[in-house]
Write a protein that holds these residues in place. Structure first.
Motif, mmCIF file in Angstrom:
data_model
loop_
_atom_site.group_PDB
_atom_site.id
_atom_site.type_symbol
_atom_site.label_atom_id
_atom_site.label_comp_id
_atom_site.label_asym_id
_atom_site.label_seq_id
_atom_site.Cartn_x
_atom_site.Cartn_y
_atom_site.Cartn_z
ATOM 1 N N GLY A 44 35.087 -67.346 41.144
ATOM 2 C CA GLY A 44 35.957 -66.204 41.371
ATOM 3 C C GLY A 44 35.237 -64.894 41.601
ATOM 4 O O GLY A 44 35.880 -63.861 41.801
ATOM 5 N N ALA A 45 33.902 -64.924 41.609
ATOM 6 C CA ALA A 45 33.132 -63.700 41.825
ATOM 7 C C ALA A 45 33.108 -63.338 43.310
ATOM 8 O O ALA A 45 32.965 -64.225 44.159
ATOM 9 C CB ALA A 45 31.703 -63.868 41.313
ATOM 10 N N PRO A 46 33.251 -62.055 43.639
ATOM 11 C CA PRO A 46 33.184 -61.649 45.044
ATOM 12 C C PRO A 46 31.775 -61.815 45.605
ATOM 13 O O PRO A 46 30.788 -61.532 44.914
ATOM 14 C CB PRO A 46 33.605 -60.179 45.006
ATOM 15 C CG PRO A 46 33.236 -59.724 43.631
ATOM 16 C CD PRO A 46 33.453 -60.906 42.741
ATOM 17 N N VAL A 47 31.680 -62.271 46.841
ATOM 18 C CA VAL A 47 30.379 -62.544 47.461
ATOM 19 C C VAL A 47 30.116 -61.622 48.646
ATOM 20 O O VAL A 47 29.111 -60.927 48.693
ATOM 21 C CB VAL A 47 30.290 -64.018 47.908
ATOM 22 C CG1 VAL A 47 28.971 -64.278 48.648
ATOM 23 C CG2 VAL A 47 30.418 -64.941 46.713
ATOM 24 N N ALA A 48 31.019 -61.631 49.625
ATOM 25 C CA ALA A 48 30.766 -60.875 50.853
ATOM 26 C C ALA A 48 32.081 -60.593 51.574
ATOM 27 O O ALA A 48 33.120 -61.178 51.270
ATOM 28 C CB ALA A 48 29.831 -61.658 51.774
ATOM 29 N N ILE A 49 32.004 -59.667 52.533
ATOM 30 C CA ILE A 49 33.114 -59.390 53.434
ATOM 31 C C ILE A 49 32.844 -60.139 54.737
ATOM 32 O O ILE A 49 31.763 -60.013 55.322
ATOM 33 C CB ILE A 49 33.246 -57.882 53.703
ATOM 34 C CG1 ILE A 49 33.652 -57.155 52.412
ATOM 35 C CG2 ILE A 49 34.266 -57.612 54.803
ATOM 36 C CD1 ILE A 49 33.679 -55.649 52.541
ATOM 37 N N LEU A 50 33.793 -60.917 55.186
ATOM 38 C CA LEU A 50 33.614 -61.686 56.415
ATOM 39 C C LEU A 50 33.887 -60.796 57.627
ATOM 40 O O LEU A 50 34.877 -60.057 57.649
ATOM 41 C CB LEU A 50 34.548 -62.894 56.418
ATOM 42 C CG LEU A 50 34.303 -63.901 55.290
ATOM 43 C CD1 LEU A 50 35.306 -65.046 55.375
ATOM 44 C CD2 LEU A 50 32.877 -64.448 55.340
ATOM 45 N N PRO A 51 33.020 -60.864 58.643
ATOM 46 C CA PRO A 51 33.090 -59.944 59.790
ATOM 47 C C PRO A 51 34.146 -60.334 60.820
ATOM 48 O O PRO A 51 33.828 -60.826 61.914
ATOM 49 C CB PRO A 51 31.676 -60.025 60.370
ATOM 50 C CG PRO A 51 31.249 -61.436 60.086
ATOM 51 C CD PRO A 51 31.853 -61.766 58.737
ATOM 52 N N THR A 52 35.403 -60.089 60.526
ATOM 53 C CA THR A 52 36.479 -60.467 61.443
ATOM 54 C C THR A 52 36.369 -59.751 62.785
ATOM 55 O O THR A 52 36.775 -60.298 63.813
ATOM 56 C CB THR A 52 37.847 -60.170 60.823
ATOM 57 O OG1 THR A 52 37.890 -58.803 60.390
ATOM 58 C CG2 THR A 52 38.106 -61.065 59.625
ATOM 59 N N SER A 53 35.822 -58.545 62.786
ATOM 60 C CA SER A 53 35.718 -57.789 64.044
ATOM 61 C C SER A 53 34.689 -58.388 64.993
ATOM 62 O O SER A 53 34.683 -58.078 66.185
ATOM 63 C CB SER A 53 35.348 -56.332 63.748
ATOM 64 O OG SER A 53 34.080 -56.243 63.129
ATOM 65 N N GLU A 54 33.827 -59.277 64.493
ATOM 66 C CA GLU A 54 32.765 -59.864 65.307
ATOM 67 C C GLU A 54 33.111 -61.247 65.837
ATOM 68 O O GLU A 54 32.312 -61.852 66.562
ATOM 69 C CB GLU A 54 31.463 -59.904 64.506
ATOM 70 C CG GLU A 54 30.971 -58.520 64.085
ATOM 71 C CD GLU A 54 29.720 -58.581 63.233
ATOM 72 O OE1 GLU A 54 28.978 -59.587 63.340
ATOM 73 O OE2 GLU A 54 29.481 -57.648 62.445
ATOM 74 N N TRP A 71 35.356 -72.221 46.959
ATOM 75 C CA TRP A 71 35.087 -70.964 47.633
ATOM 76 C C TRP A 71 36.412 -70.483 48.222
ATOM 77 O O TRP A 71 37.232 -71.305 48.655
ATOM 78 C CB TRP A 71 34.044 -71.158 48.738
ATOM 79 C CG TRP A 71 32.698 -71.507 48.201
ATOM 80 C CD1 TRP A 71 32.276 -72.743 47.805
ATOM 81 C CD2 TRP A 71 31.609 -70.615 47.983
ATOM 82 N NE1 TRP A 71 30.978 -72.672 47.345
ATOM 83 C CE2 TRP A 71 30.540 -71.384 47.453
ATOM 84 C CE3 TRP A 71 31.422 -69.249 48.188
ATOM 85 C CZ2 TRP A 71 29.316 -70.827 47.125
ATOM 86 C CZ3 TRP A 71 30.195 -68.689 47.867
ATOM 87 C CH2 TRP A 71 29.161 -69.465 47.338
ATOM 88 N N ARG A 72 36.638 -69.178 48.215
ATOM 89 C CA ARG A 72 37.927 -68.665 48.650
ATOM 90 C C ARG A 72 37.769 -67.532 49.659
ATOM 91 O O ARG A 72 36.961 -66.618 49.448
ATOM 92 C CB ARG A 72 38.714 -68.143 47.431
ATOM 93 C CG ARG A 72 39.213 -69.243 46.539
ATOM 94 C CD ARG A 72 39.456 -68.740 45.110
ATOM 95 N NE ARG A 72 38.408 -69.201 44.210
ATOM 96 C CZ ARG A 72 38.393 -68.980 42.903
ATOM 97 N NH1 ARG A 72 39.361 -68.300 42.340
ATOM 98 N NH2 ARG A 72 37.402 -69.434 42.164
#
Length: 207
Positions: free
Chosen positions: A183-193, A69-70
């Motif tokens: 290598g498939a995109p999964v999600a955007i990680l919520p850095t603002s939270e 996972w990346r």
């Protein structure tokens, strides 16, 4: 005057980061996790092959991370605030997830790709990542290589106006992507939270 790479703010260094929320992360069985086909970025054309130079001076390819996972984040080390804050939160979130889920956490590879290759040499990147997660890989390359990689990952950036002493900032999108082992995109990680939200999102998707 030559600027130095922006270090992690002294008031919140990664080494002193609390992992208090780690114990609150529930261990999720694979059959209780949502299907990856329902992931927010399922089917999106994000990501692609690259061959860039790491802080260790070696060439790292996207294919080298196959099976892991990346977490991928584009930024630059001279960034005065957003980049070090985001990378700090990603590092803390991953650390919390690792503490609660050692086996799954060990298979998550964090990757930082510069959008300022003119200043971000391997040596500069090495100083920068030393403030964050111990497994963080930082990558640089030629202007053309970085431009092609950023385009493949849907990242916008541009150089700002030059100021006193030749200093300049970079305008860029600050998105932290999570990719599956294939290598498939999964999600955007919520850095603002914050770190806790990042750890929870990793727990949601990482098998």
């Amino acid at each position: 005057m030559k600027r130095r790479a922006m270090p992690l703010p002294k008031t919140t260094p990664f080494r002193r980061a609390t992992l208090a929320l780690a114990g609150a992360l529930a261990l999720s069985a694979c059959d209780s996790q949502p299907d990856l086909q329902t992931a927010p970025l399922h089917g999106a054309a994000i990501g692609g092959p690259f061959a860039l130079t790491g802080q260790d001076g070696a060439v790292h390819r996207w294919s080298d991370f196959a099976g892991q996972w990346r977490i991928v984040y584009f930024g630059y080390t001279y960034c005065p605030d957003i980049c070090p804050t985001d990378v700090q939160r990603l590092s803390q979130g991953l650390a919390q997830f690792e503490q609660a889920n050692p086996e799954r956490g060990a298979n998550v590879q964090p990757i930082f790709i510069t959008i300022d290759p003119a200043r971000d040499t391997p040596e500069t990147l090495g100083q920068f990542v030393s403030n964050f997660h111990p497994r963080l890989v930082a990558l640089t390359g030629s202007d053309e290589e970085i431009a092609e990689t950023a385009k493949a990952f849907g990242v916008f950036y541009s150089r700002g106006r030059e100021g006193e002493g030749g200093a300049y900032d970079m305008n860029h999108s600050n998105i932290a992507y999570l990719f599956a082992p294939d290598g498939a995109p999964v999600a955007i990680l919520p850095t603002s939270e914050g770190a806790g939200a990042i750890a929870a999102e990793l727990d949601r998707w990482v098998r």
